[in-house]
Design an enzyme around this catalytic site. Structure first.
Site, PDB file in Angstrom:
ATOM      1  N   ASP A 212      -0.331  -0.034   3.585  1.00  0.00           N
ATOM      2  CA  ASP A 212      -1.523  -0.347   4.385  1.00  0.00           C
ATOM      3  C   ASP A 212      -1.150  -0.746   5.813  1.00  0.00           C
ATOM      4  OD1 ASP A 212      -0.337  -2.739   3.353  1.00  0.00           O
ATOM      5  OD2 ASP A 212      -2.096  -3.848   4.022  1.00  0.00           O
ATOM      6  N   GLU A 213      -2.132  -0.654   6.690  1.00  0.00           N
ATOM      7  CA  GLU A 213      -2.086  -1.208   8.047  1.00  0.00           C
ATOM      8  C   GLU A 213      -0.807  -0.824   8.804  1.00  0.00           C
ATOM      9  OE1 GLU A 213      -4.773  -5.181   7.914  1.00  0.00           O
ATOM     10  OE2 GLU A 213      -2.771  -5.415   7.069  1.00  0.00           O
ATOM     11  N   VAL A 214      -0.504   0.454   8.823  1.00  0.00           N
ATOM     12  CA  VAL A 214       0.686   0.915   9.536  1.00  0.00           C
ATOM     13  C   VAL A 214       0.300   1.232  10.980  1.00  0.00           C
ATOM     14  CG1 VAL A 214       2.548   2.604   9.603  1.00  0.00           C
ATOM     15  CG2 VAL A 214       1.613   1.857   7.396  1.00  0.00           C
TER      16      VAL A 214
END
Length: 445
Positions: A212-214
């Site tokens: 997530d949230e890269v």
């Protein structure tokens, strides 16, 4: 199915599902323990009762974040106790993240010696991990670790040189680092060794790989990453690079006979992607040696991968899209209870309808359960239990009980209030729901 019968002459507890024997035995005994009441003279009684009960969802989890604040093992064990009282059966251990790497690896000891808040006091040894797993097993609780990458890995880079992507300012390295470097063979060699160890330390069949949230800004700045993307035919589509990396990690853990759980972002990246290049891995160990373009062939994540829905807005649409693709789902988005509000915010958790989304009956069978998340930005051992309990118990009931029979918050309130008092009596410092008192609230405090 769990059957509890209490008559004036005897108590019978019978579990008929062999596969869930330990879990249902503990939940059956927990149901029985909660039938016991005490009169004003201190005597204990159980009324004549018959319960035929079973969980609505098989995955009923609690997430604890031990990277943003280290949680002592004793705090984790007490959480497991309270989870059993509420009939949770999965401990999702978000053990490492950007701030710290407290897991002590035998293969890569520098990860914790350089990445933990303190290399001696703020780590989880493998003996600690075994203690947590053993305690959880006695309660019928599974322990699923999460090693989130390629983002959320700043602490990893402190103990593993060349793992993270060097960021550039123009043509010059800036001295900062971004996500895991997805273009180096050494990255996948490291991940293979690490997950081989993790798979032996954590015996559960599931492992959470994050995804997530890269942030893509560092990858975009790096000339080696950009060159790799051109070679792969990705152009400037960085979600394709993220998808390529995650598929590689999923394949590593699949080879270790693990089923992967990933955050919903991974599905989103795959869905946006069209055709991709295929990387050929040569047997002599030259990873990423040759790239062959195959028209209209895309990389795929295995069908048994579980998608973890965490984004708070639009989660019903996400449930519909992911299950339509035939993927299994764990829902967490409406149960991020590290977000607090004045008043009885447990109502929000209690009124969730996990299957209230557009989809067929077959799609809804793919929702295997849900999870209550307690992220650690503002939570450590001093306030973990008051913030978690009894608010998490509202989500627990939603995951266990049929919402058609347990939809009223007004009817739930006195039961939850009594349950909060039970938690307090058992040594869990659960916060009050409203004005009132518990008969045993100061014993042992």
């Amino acid at each position: 199915m769990m059957i509890v019968r209490v008559t004036p002459m005897r108590t019978l507890l019978r579990d008929v599902s062999i596969d869930m024997y330990l879990s249902l035995s503990t939940t059956g005994l927990e149901s029985f323990s909660q039938l016991v009441y005490q009169d004003e003279y201190g005597s204990y009684f159980v009324n004549k009762t018959e319960i035929d009960d079973f969980p609505r969802f098989k995955f009923r989890g609690i997430l604890l974040d031990t990277s943003r604040h280290y949680l002592p093992v004793t705090a984790i064990l007490k959480t497991l106790d309270a989870m059993a009282y509420s009939k949770f059966n999965v401990f999702h251990w978000h053990i490492v993240d950007d701030p710290s790497f407290p897991y002590q690896s035998s293969t890569f000891p520098d990860l914790s010696s350089k990445g933990a808040f303190h290399p001696m006091t703020h780590i989880y040894t493998q003996s600690d991990v075994r203690r947590v797993i053993s305690h959880a097993r006695l309660w019928g609780i599974r322990v699923i670790p999460e090693f989130d990458s390629p983002g959320h890995t700043q602490s990893w880079g402190k103990g593993q040189p060349d793992l993270l992507t060097p960021c550039y300012r123009g043509s010059t390295p800036s001295g900062t680092f971004g996500p895991v470097n997805p273009v180096l063979p050494s990255t996948y060699q490291f991940m293979t060794k690490l997950f081989k160890e993790v798979s032996s330390v954590f015996p559960d069949s599931y492992i959470h790989l994050g995804g997530d949230e890269v942030g893509f800004s560092c990858w975009k700045s790096n000339p080696d990453v950009r060159a790799f993307m051109q070679k792969m035919g990705f152009g400037g589509n960085f979600p394709k690079l993220e998808a390529f990396y995650m598929e590689s990690i999923v394949n590593i853990t699949s080879a270790l006979n693990k089923t992967s759980i990933v955050w919903q972002d991974v599905f989103d990246y795959h869905e946006k992607r069209s055709s991709l290049s295929v990387v050929e891995v040569w047997k002599d160990g030259c990873y990423l040696c040759e790239v062959r373009r195959v028209a209209k062939v895309g990389l795929r994540i295995p069908k048994d991968t579980v998608l973890h829905i965490w984004k708070g807005t639009g989660y019903k649409a996400e449930l519909s899209r992911i299950t339509k693709a035939g993927m299994r789902v764990v829902l967490a988005a409406p149960w991020y209870i590290n977000h607090i509000a004045y008043g009885q915010d447990w109502h929000n958790s209690y009124t969730v309808q996990p299957l209230n989304f557009s989809g067929t009956d077959e799609q809804k069978k793919l929702v295997i359960g849900g999870e209550v998340a307690m992220w650690g930005e503002y939570v450590d051992a001093t306030n973990l239990h008051p913030r978690l309990w009894p608010r998490a118990s509202a989500g627990a009931e939603r995951l266990w009980s049929d919402e058609q029979q347990t939809s009223s918050v007004d009817k739930a309130f006195p039961r939850l209030q009594d349950f909060r008092c039970l938690l307090v009596r058992r040594g869990i410092r659960a916060e009050p729901l409203f004005v009132g008192h518990c008969k045993h609230e100061y014993q042992g405090i």
